[in-house]
Scaffold this active site. Sequence first.
Site, PDB file in Angstrom:
ATOM      1  N   ASP A 115      51.229  -3.969 -50.972  1.00 10.75           N
ATOM      2  CA  ASP A 115      51.708  -4.521 -52.230  1.00 10.75           C
ATOM      3  C   ASP A 115      51.636  -6.041 -52.105  1.00 10.75           C
ATOM      4  O   ASP A 115      52.298  -6.631 -51.247  1.00 10.75           O
ATOM      5  CB  ASP A 115      53.168  -4.050 -52.425  1.00 10.75           C
ATOM      6  CG  ASP A 115      53.582  -3.995 -53.877  1.00 10.75           C
ATOM      7  OD1 ASP A 115      53.185  -4.904 -54.623  1.00 10.75           O
ATOM      8  OD2 ASP A 115      54.322  -3.068 -54.242  1.00 10.75           O
ATOM      9  N   ASP A 152      51.267  -7.012 -57.573  1.00 11.03           N
ATOM     10  CA  ASP A 152      52.519  -7.155 -58.313  1.00 11.03           C
ATOM     11  C   ASP A 152      52.348  -8.132 -59.489  1.00 11.03           C
ATOM     12  O   ASP A 152      51.705  -9.179 -59.317  1.00 11.03           O
ATOM     13  CB  ASP A 152      53.569  -7.700 -57.322  1.00 11.03           C
ATOM     14  CG  ASP A 152      54.972  -7.673 -57.870  1.00 11.03           C
ATOM     15  OD1 ASP A 152      55.462  -6.568 -58.157  1.00 11.03           O
ATOM     16  OD2 ASP A 152      55.581  -8.748 -58.003  1.00 11.03           O
ATOM     17  N   GLU A 154      49.638  -4.198 -61.331  1.00  8.15           N
ATOM     18  CA  GLU A 154      50.797  -4.025 -62.205  1.00  8.15           C
ATOM     19  C   GLU A 154      50.633  -5.080 -63.276  1.00  8.15           C
ATOM     20  O   GLU A 154      50.827  -6.265 -63.025  1.00  8.15           O
ATOM     21  CB  GLU A 154      52.111  -4.226 -61.452  1.00  8.15           C
ATOM     22  CG  GLU A 154      53.305  -3.913 -62.344  1.00  8.15           C
ATOM     23  CD  GLU A 154      54.589  -4.614 -61.948  1.00  8.15           C
ATOM     24  OE1 GLU A 154      55.663  -4.149 -62.337  1.00  8.15           O
ATOM     25  OE2 GLU A 154      54.531  -5.650 -61.253  1.00  8.15           O
ATOM     26  N   HIS A 197      59.189   2.749 -58.399  1.00  7.83           N
ATOM     27  CA  HIS A 197      60.476   2.249 -57.914  1.00  7.83           C
ATOM     28  C   HIS A 197      61.232   1.415 -58.950  1.00  7.83           C
ATOM     29  O   HIS A 197      62.333   0.950 -58.674  1.00  7.83           O
ATOM     30  CB  HIS A 197      60.235   1.401 -56.665  1.00  7.83           C
ATOM     31  CG  HIS A 197      59.397   0.187 -56.974  1.00  7.83           C
ATOM     32  ND1 HIS A 197      58.075   0.277 -57.363  1.00  7.83           N
ATOM     33  CD2 HIS A 197      59.704  -1.132 -56.995  1.00  7.83           C
ATOM     34  CE1 HIS A 197      57.613  -0.939 -57.598  1.00  7.83           C
ATOM     35  NE2 HIS A 197      58.579  -1.814 -57.381  1.00  7.83           N
ATOM     36  N   ASP A 198      60.630   1.194 -60.127  1.00  9.88           N
ATOM     37  CA  ASP A 198      61.287   0.384 -61.165  1.00  9.88           C
ATOM     38  C   ASP A 198      61.766   1.222 -62.345  1.00  9.88           C
ATOM     39  O   ASP A 198      62.276   0.677 -63.318  1.00  9.88           O
ATOM     40  CB  ASP A 198      60.306  -0.664 -61.718  1.00  9.88           C
ATOM     41  CG  ASP A 198      59.910  -1.715 -60.689  1.00  9.88           C
ATOM     42  OD1 ASP A 198      60.737  -2.019 -59.802  1.00  9.88           O
ATOM     43  OD2 ASP A 198      58.782  -2.225 -60.768  1.00  9.88           O
TER      44      ASP A 198
END
Length: 541
Positions: free
Chosen positions: A98, A196, A238, A312-313
């Site tokens: 990431d 990210d 993302e 995870h969000d």
Amino acid sequence: MEKKWWHDKFVYQIYPKSFKDDNNDGIGDIKGIISKLDYLHDLGVDILWLTPFFTSPMVDNGYDIADYCDINPLFGTMEDMEMLISEAKKREIYIMMDMVANHCSSEHRWFKEAIKSKDNPYHDYFIFRDEPVHPEHKSCFGGEAWEYVESLNQYYFHEFAKEQPDLNFDNPKIMEEIENAINFWMKKGIRGIRFDVIHMIGKEIDNGIYGYGPKLHKRVQELYRTSYGNYDIITVGEAWGNLNDALDFTLPERNELNMVFQFECTSSTNDNQRHGKFTPKPIDMKYCKDTWIKYQNGLNSKSWNALFVENHDLGRCINRFGSLDYMKESAKAIATMIYFQKGTPYIYQGQEIGMLNIRMDSLSDYNDVEVHGAYKDYVLGLKDITHEDFMEACYKEARDNARTPFQWENSINAGFNLGTKPWLKINPNYTFVNALDELKDPNSILNYYKELIKLRKNPLYKDTFVYGTFTALDIDNKDIFLYKREYNHQTIIILVNMMDKKIPYTIPFEIDKVLLKNYNKEYDTKEILLSPYEAIVYLVK
Ligand code: GLC
Ligand code: CA
């Protein structure tokens, strides 16, 4: 379309802090991941996306990086990481990292230098101004986006927490630093990168542009050219945006990314205009269906899709798209609906066993910086959400819902460790939602996921699932998802009832055989009464 090694692979996302705690200090670690590689191999996944494992004070659980080229001691050592890469490889599993390029940690050496003086060479690594510019733009995690530094008599910009200062991409040194960090990990054998909030690296603060700035794509192309484009890896961005933004990132001839995550469905359950995610809205299944179809039709012939319903969000997918009354059925229906579309499937840890959102007793049980920032803004500051409503919102949308420790078995601390208090509460439902019990139960969610993955990789059907065309059928039906995948005279139809009610349905095609189903029924006629969340994958004559 040019074939790539990753086209037929499943990605599995690991949140290391919550996956498996090997040394029993309450925090998941790399050795814990290694100890579960056989589980992951048995599940059938091929690529492990690990959220940031780099040195970090963990204000945002690793999305605040203090050293891009070293391992967070909470998670282990560089040797552990090398061991993970090689042990995974033995099982034909590859690691995706990431890359957080938009910002780093205020504990990073660069930032510590930067605040020493205005003419320190690192000062220009960050976005400093004498006064906040466009102060109406607030931080994603609550409060102001500008933080005062007394020693400089200046403010720095942070889109996220104040401990996450944004990097200044107008300074060519920053591109170089990020390129070096990527190349460092490429040489270690990392085979994938998730970028990210990548849509933010073209920001123009003085013009009030935060996402999708004019230089964004040039910068991504430069990163491609100077770093990961020289390696045969899989990349995903993302990138909060629309279909056109997704195309700009992913058209192969542009040499940027292989695919991006689209959040139009998963973020449609809250009114983001009002209180971030803290004003939940009920799910609109027809809207989600239309959106998934839009991305299939919009990207399939030109680039590639990322297929996901959790990360995870986000809250857990059963809470969001399914039903607690039909936990197993809806978990299986959601998986069937999403993973036979065209694109790369992403499974988030725990999704495969049906982990659910958690109701924490008090605000202090929440760890997430976003929860506490929003509470300060809306409940304490503006007072436009009551404490009770805020807690209800957390039960639906708080990121900690997806971050509770993985439930391995019905034993102390759900088998996450040997009994030390974990960093975040364990969901009390581990007594019946856990991997070990589900492995033994042929009707479990876990065994359905295994079957689904096997089917998608079965050499008899694989080309259809991976490269076949996608056609949505019965588009106006708001309850039923029906779509067709076709390749070289083979046709496979996916039929899913996404509602908690029975629906009579006439199948508009000739059945050859059923390849996958989530109810133990026989299907010999074309007139069927679909049970709640029933899902069927047909091979068509
Ligand atoms: C991304 C991450 C999220 C993080 C944020 C800031 O949205 O997924 O977890 O807090 O970026 O890095
Ligand atoms: Ca540990």
